[in-house]
Each structure stands twice: as C-alpha cells, then as structure tokens.
Design an enzyme around this catalytic site. Structure first.
Site, PDB file in Angstrom:
ATOM      1  CD  GLU A 101      -3.209   0.527   0.502  1.00  0.00           C
ATOM      2  OE1 GLU A 101      -2.756   1.450  -0.212  1.00  0.00           O
ATOM      3  OE2 GLU A 101      -4.411   0.386   0.718  1.00  0.00           O
ATOM      4  CG  ASP A 105      -5.935   8.611   5.875  1.00  0.00           C
ATOM      5  OD1 ASP A 105      -5.135   9.427   6.348  1.00  0.00           O
ATOM      6  OD2 ASP A 105      -7.131   8.874   5.676  1.00  0.00           O
ATOM      7  CG  PHE A 154      -3.872  15.419   1.240  1.00  0.00           C
ATOM      8  CD1 PHE A 154      -4.797  14.387   1.291  1.00  0.00           C
ATOM      9  CD2 PHE A 154      -3.256  15.702   0.029  1.00  0.00           C
ATOM     10  CE1 PHE A 154      -5.103  13.650   0.150  1.00  0.00           C
ATOM     11  CE2 PHE A 154      -3.558  14.980  -1.112  1.00  0.00           C
ATOM     12  CZ  PHE A 154      -4.478  13.948  -1.050  1.00  0.00           C
TER      13      PHE A 154
END
Ligand code: IMP
Length: 176
Positions: A101, A105, A154
């Site tokens: 991955e 999150d 982010f």
C-alpha cells in the site's frame, strides 16, 4: 487543471525514501527466508506503484507481482466506502502474499483488501505500507512493515496524488 500548490521543503526527501526502501527490502527478505517461494506481491494501484517498483528492485527474493485497484478517497478526504476497480489475476492460493500500500490512513482500504485477499486462501497475508498515518485510523489494521509514520496532514508525491496529479514528484510533501 491541477490546483497550484507551492512546495516547500519535503516531509520525506528522495534520499530518505531510497534509504528506507532499501532497509525495508532487507527486513522483508529476512522475514521471508523460510517462505514458500515465490511470494505473491500484490500492489495497490495507483499510489503504491512507485514504492513497490523501487522496493522489488531491491528485494532479493523470488516473487510474482500482481496489481489490484481500489479507492476510498475522493479529493482530499475518505468517502468511508471501499470500491474495488480491478482485481488480481494471478492465483494466490497457498502462497505467501505481501500486500503493498502507499498509505494507511483510516485503515478501511487496507483492512478490506486484506480480507478480500484472505478469501483467495493464501498461506499468509502481510501488509507493507510506505506511509502510516495513525492519527486518522478508524479501524484497526495489522501492519507488518511501515516505511514512515506521518502526521495528520494530506501528503503527496512518490506515487501519492492529489486529484490524480503530483504522483511523479520524487519526494513526499504535505499540503494545507
Ligand atoms: P484509507 O482507506 O483511509 O486508509 O486510505 C487509503 C487510500 O486513500 C490510500 O491508499 C491513498 O490512495 C488515499 N490516501 C489516504 N491519505 C492520503 C494522503 O494523505 N494523500 C494521498 N492519498 C491519500
């Protein structure tokens, strides 16, 4: 049109990425010394592809590679729902699966994919993620290999996108 973003100092530089990818490859090689070879490496598109290719070039172990594509993110937020866009084509029953991955999150995608792969009856399933953002977790996920733990922000670059852009940045940056 991609939104204009001003990039300052990277959160993780290309040099740090290269060094950590090499040490992760060594950890994985040592752990799979007794495995049924070749192992089945399953890469989650699209975000994990830069990481996976660099990792596999350094992984001194016979492996087969396959891809699947899933998403749970839209723009800069999780939709809370995992959608499988394309599945693996290699049979993985009885093999040792390493799922790769880009980032864990909320944990929804990784946990859904691990369950999905388990339904193919592999010998084992382990999860390797380049980035872990534990502050956003909504579901517990067992992660076997973590490249870097990142703060609640982010992130993009080195495969991770914002609206499909910026994946080809060689380092990882935070936005907002
Ligand atoms: P999760 O299901 O919330 O764990 O998110 C998994 C997917 O959302 C990842 O594989 C990424 O594609 C995307 N994602 C989550 N956080 C970020 C981020 O900070 N930047 C870019 N993509 C992200």
């Amino acid at each position: 049109m991609l939104p204009p973003i001003e990039f300052q100092k990277p959160l993780i530089s290309a040099e740090q990425l290269e060094a950590r990818v090499a040490s992760l490859a060594e950890e994985i090689r040592a752990d799979y010394a007794e495995a049924v070879l070749p192992i089945s490496v399953i890469v989650v598109l699209k975000g994990a592809c830069f990481f996976a290719i660099d990792l596999l070039k350094k992984l001194d172990l016979p492996c087969r590679m396959d891809f699947l594509q899933a998403s749970s993110y839209s723009g800069m937020g999780s939709t809370g729902e995992v959608r499988l866009h394309s599945d693996i084509t290699l049979p993985v029953a009885g093999t040792d699966v390493l799922l790769i991955e880009d980032i864990v999150d909320t944990g929804l995608t990784a946990s859904w994919l691990a369950q999905h792969l388990t339904s193919h009856r592999p010998a084992t399933v382990r999860l390797c993620t380049l980035l872990d953002k534990p502050s956003a977790r909504r579901i517990a996920v067992r992660i076997d290999y973590i490249g870097f733990t990142v703060p609640e922000a982010f992130v993009l670059g080195y495969g991770l996108d914002y609206d499909e852009g910026y994946r080809n940045l060689p380092a990882i940056y935070t936005v907002g």
